[in-house]
Design a protein around this motif. Structure first.
Motif, short mmCIF file in Angstrom:
data_model
loop_
_atom_site.label_atom_id
_atom_site.label_comp_id
_atom_site.label_asym_id
_atom_site.label_seq_id
_atom_site.Cartn_x
_atom_site.Cartn_y
_atom_site.Cartn_z
N LYS A 48 -24.16 -80.42 47.27
CA LYS A 48 -23.42 -81.66 47.52
C LYS A 48 -22.33 -81.80 46.47
CE LYS A 48 -25.03 -85.24 45.66
NZ LYS A 48 -23.84 -85.44 44.78
N SER A 49 -21.21 -82.38 46.87
CA SER A 49 -20.11 -82.59 45.92
C SER A 49 -20.56 -83.53 44.79
CB SER A 49 -18.91 -83.22 46.63
OG SER A 49 -17.95 -83.68 45.69
N PRO A 50 -20.22 -83.21 43.54
CA PRO A 50 -20.57 -84.10 42.43
C PRO A 50 -19.82 -85.42 42.48
CG PRO A 50 -19.15 -82.32 41.67
CD PRO A 50 -19.53 -81.99 43.08
N PHE A 51 -18.81 -85.51 43.36
CA PHE A 51 -18.06 -86.76 43.50
C PHE A 51 -18.66 -87.69 44.54
CE2 PHE A 51 -15.05 -83.49 42.03
CZ PHE A 51 -14.67 -84.07 40.83
N ASP A 52 -19.80 -87.30 45.12
CA ASP A 52 -20.55 -88.15 46.04
C ASP A 52 -21.90 -88.47 45.39
OD1 ASP A 52 -18.64 -88.16 48.12
OD2 ASP A 52 -19.36 -86.21 48.83
N PRO A 53 -21.98 -89.56 44.61
CA PRO A 53 -23.22 -89.85 43.87
C PRO A 53 -24.41 -90.03 44.81
CG PRO A 53 -21.40 -91.25 43.13
CD PRO A 53 -20.93 -90.57 44.37
N ALA A 54 -25.56 -89.53 44.38
CA ALA A 54 -26.78 -89.68 45.16
C ALA A 54 -27.98 -89.46 44.26
CB ALA A 54 -26.82 -88.69 46.33
N ILE A 55 -29.10 -90.05 44.65
CA ILE A 55 -30.36 -89.91 43.91
C ILE A 55 -31.47 -89.55 44.89
CG2 ILE A 55 -32.18 -91.18 42.68
CD1 ILE A 55 -29.97 -92.86 41.39
#
Length: 209
Positions: free
Chosen positions: A55-62
């Protein structure tokens, strides 16, 4: 203090439930079993790889696994294990992508270990996406703090925003007397803050066109 933010304010969330079924065996004969705890450890590591490498690091997710329960005795291979957690993102597309990747990872683990994995992660609340024009209007009629960063909290107010443009506003409750955070058994607040929120609603009703 009243505070909000344009665009993304809070995250979409989903609840993760996983049941791993392996095969029990004596610890001295591990080749006869399928260790569900080992599978759980594999999944834990793999899910974090999805976040950092797929996943792109510019799309925050947890992806957070907060509970693991498994095994019956110290000298046996654990047949069953349960994992429970939560996922947070600011994008419904990213949420769906992560769920798909977790499902793919689970299928690979089933093939590799010979186990069975029952997986569920339905979306609970959509992301809270504040309407930019309404945020601008609020900041013009009241003293509103504009936050620099969104929060990974979730809120069912987002369902209203799926139907009509809206703004979610935080009403600050912390004071010298009341310091506890949300979701604690001793949360309390000074009821004077309610008047501050009502005053904001009055301004909206009187000035919004």
């Amino acid at each position: 203090v009243l505070a909000t933010k344009k665009d993304g304010l809070m995250a979409e969330c989903g609840e993760i439930d996983i049941h791993i079924t392996g095969r029990d065996a004596h610890a001295g004969l591990p080749q006869n079993g399928i260790d569900s705890l080992l599978v759980a450890a594999h999944l834990l590591e793999g899910y974090q790889q999805i976040l950092t490498r797929m996943k792109s690091p510019f799309d925050p997710a947890i992806i957070n696994i907060g509970q693991i329960h498994g095994g019956t005795a110290r000298n046996s291979v654990a047949k069953e294990c349960e994992m429970h957690g939560t996922m947070r993102t600011y994008s419904e597309d990213v949420f769906n992508f992560l769920v798909k990747k977790m499902e793919d990872f689970n299928k690979g683990a089933e093939i590799s270990y010979g186990c069975k994995i029952d997986f569920s992660c339905p979306p609970l609340y959509p992301p809270v996406l504040n309407d930019e024009k309404l945020v601008k209007f609020l900041s013009e009629i009241d003293d509103i703090v504009l936050l620099d960063e969104p929060l990974m909290l979730a809120e069912d107010f987002s369902f209203y925003q799926k139907a009509v443009p809206g703004v979610f506003v935080f009403v600050g409750t912390k004071s010298e007397k009341y310091q506890s955070g949300l979701h604690t058994d001793h949360f309390n607040f000074d009821e004077k803050v309610l008047k501050r929120a009502v005053d904001m609603y009055i301004k909206i009703a009187c000035q919004y066109k």
